[in-house]
Design a protein around this motif. Sequence first.
Motif, PDB file in Angstrom:
ATOM      1  N   ASP A   4       0.826  -1.210   0.000  1.00 22.45           N
ATOM      2  CA  ASP A   4       0.000   0.000   0.000  1.00 22.45           C
ATOM      3  C   ASP A   4       0.858   1.258   0.000  1.00 22.45           C
ATOM      4  O   ASP A   4       0.500   2.261  -0.614  1.00 22.45           O
ATOM      5  CB  ASP A   4      -0.997   0.003   1.154  1.00 22.45           C
ATOM      6  CG  ASP A   4      -0.347  -0.097   2.523  1.00 22.45           C
ATOM      7  OD1 ASP A   4       0.803  -0.554   2.600  1.00 22.45           O
ATOM      8  OD2 ASP A   4      -0.999   0.270   3.508  1.00 22.45           O
ATOM      9  N   PHE A   5       2.031   1.219   0.648  1.00 22.41           N
ATOM     10  CA  PHE A   5       2.947   2.358   0.650  1.00 22.41           C
ATOM     11  C   PHE A   5       3.488   2.587  -0.761  1.00 22.41           C
ATOM     12  O   PHE A   5       3.488   3.717  -1.260  1.00 22.41           O
ATOM     13  CB  PHE A   5       4.099   2.122   1.635  1.00 22.41           C
ATOM     14  CG  PHE A   5       5.135   3.206   1.616  1.00 22.41           C
ATOM     15  CD1 PHE A   5       4.943   4.378   2.321  1.00 22.41           C
ATOM     16  CD2 PHE A   5       6.307   3.071   0.894  1.00 22.41           C
ATOM     17  CE1 PHE A   5       5.890   5.394   2.306  1.00 22.41           C
ATOM     18  CE2 PHE A   5       7.259   4.066   0.875  1.00 22.41           C
ATOM     19  CZ  PHE A   5       7.048   5.232   1.578  1.00 22.41           C
ATOM     20  N   CYS A   8       0.917   4.058  -3.056  1.00 16.78           N
ATOM     21  CA  CYS A   8       0.720   5.472  -2.751  1.00 16.78           C
ATOM     22  C   CYS A   8       1.795   6.331  -3.422  1.00 16.78           C
ATOM     23  O   CYS A   8       1.497   7.357  -4.020  1.00 16.78           O
ATOM     24  CB  CYS A   8       0.728   5.679  -1.238  1.00 16.78           C
ATOM     25  SG  CYS A   8       0.614   7.395  -0.718  1.00 16.78           S
ATOM     26  N   ASP A  31      -1.905   9.646   0.686  1.00 22.27           N
ATOM     27  CA  ASP A  31      -2.515   9.543  -0.642  1.00 22.27           C
ATOM     28  C   ASP A  31      -3.465  10.708  -0.897  1.00 22.27           C
ATOM     29  O   ASP A  31      -3.666  11.574  -0.051  1.00 22.27           O
ATOM     30  CB  ASP A  31      -3.194   8.187  -0.835  1.00 22.27           C
ATOM     31  CG  ASP A  31      -4.352   7.944   0.121  1.00 22.27           C
ATOM     32  OD1 ASP A  31      -4.865   8.897   0.711  1.00 22.27           O
ATOM     33  OD2 ASP A  31      -4.731   6.767   0.267  1.00 22.27           O
ATOM     34  N   LYS A  35      -5.349   9.597   3.411  1.00 22.30           N
ATOM     35  CA  LYS A  35      -5.005   8.464   4.260  1.00 22.30           C
ATOM     36  C   LYS A  35      -3.486   8.252   4.260  1.00 22.30           C
ATOM     37  O   LYS A  35      -2.841   8.340   3.225  1.00 22.30           O
ATOM     38  CB  LYS A  35      -5.698   7.194   3.753  1.00 22.30           C
ATOM     39  CG  LYS A  35      -5.462   6.007   4.641  1.00 22.30           C
ATOM     40  CD  LYS A  35      -6.246   4.800   4.176  1.00 22.30           C
ATOM     41  CE  LYS A  35      -5.944   3.628   5.084  1.00 22.30           C
ATOM     42  NZ  LYS A  35      -6.549   2.394   4.600  1.00 22.30           N
ATOM     43  N   TRP A  36      -2.924   7.972   5.449  1.00 22.63           N
ATOM     44  CA  TRP A  36      -1.488   7.749   5.591  1.00 22.63           C
ATOM     45  C   TRP A  36      -1.169   6.265   5.451  1.00 22.63           C
ATOM     46  O   TRP A  36      -1.885   5.412   5.963  1.00 22.63           O
ATOM     47  CB  TRP A  36      -0.999   8.246   6.949  1.00 22.63           C
ATOM     48  CG  TRP A  36      -1.004   9.729   7.059  1.00 22.63           C
ATOM     49  CD1 TRP A  36      -1.975  10.497   7.607  1.00 22.63           C
ATOM     50  CD2 TRP A  36      -0.005  10.633   6.589  1.00 22.63           C
ATOM     51  NE1 TRP A  36      -1.642  11.827   7.512  1.00 22.63           N
ATOM     52  CE2 TRP A  36      -0.439  11.932   6.900  1.00 22.63           C
ATOM     53  CE3 TRP A  36       1.210  10.473   5.940  1.00 22.63           C
ATOM     54  CZ2 TRP A  36       0.303  13.064   6.572  1.00 22.63           C
ATOM     55  CZ3 TRP A  36       1.950  11.605   5.628  1.00 22.63           C
ATOM     56  CH2 TRP A  36       1.499  12.872   5.936  1.00 22.63           C
ATOM     57  N   HIS A  37      -0.059   5.972   4.773  1.00 24.65           N
ATOM     58  CA  HIS A  37       0.425   4.605   4.596  1.00 24.65           C
ATOM     59  C   HIS A  37       1.853   4.543   5.134  1.00 24.65           C
ATOM     60  O   HIS A  37       2.698   5.353   4.756  1.00 24.65           O
ATOM     61  CB  HIS A  37       0.406   4.208   3.122  1.00 24.65           C
ATOM     62  CG  HIS A  37      -0.959   4.311   2.513  1.00 24.65           C
ATOM     63  ND1 HIS A  37      -1.901   3.322   2.651  1.00 24.65           N
ATOM     64  CD2 HIS A  37      -1.539   5.298   1.792  1.00 24.65           C
ATOM     65  CE1 HIS A  37      -3.000   3.679   2.020  1.00 24.65           C
ATOM     66  NE2 HIS A  37      -2.807   4.890   1.495  1.00 24.65           N
TER      67      HIS A  37
END
Length: 47
Positions: A4-5, A8, A31, A35-37
């Motif tokens: 997911d990082f 992004c 993103d 939302k933080w990854h």
Amino acid sequence: MPEDFEKCVKEGGKVITLKLGKNKYMHLCKDKNGKWHKGEIKTKKSK
């Protein structure tokens, strides 16, 4: 790095570095939806 990082980052998210102590850090990616990854925790190399 977590999937997911990396997704992004590829989609143009904002990447920052978060300090976790004297010699550890982690990259975070925000993103387009806000939302933080989290990336992996890394250690700074000594000189």
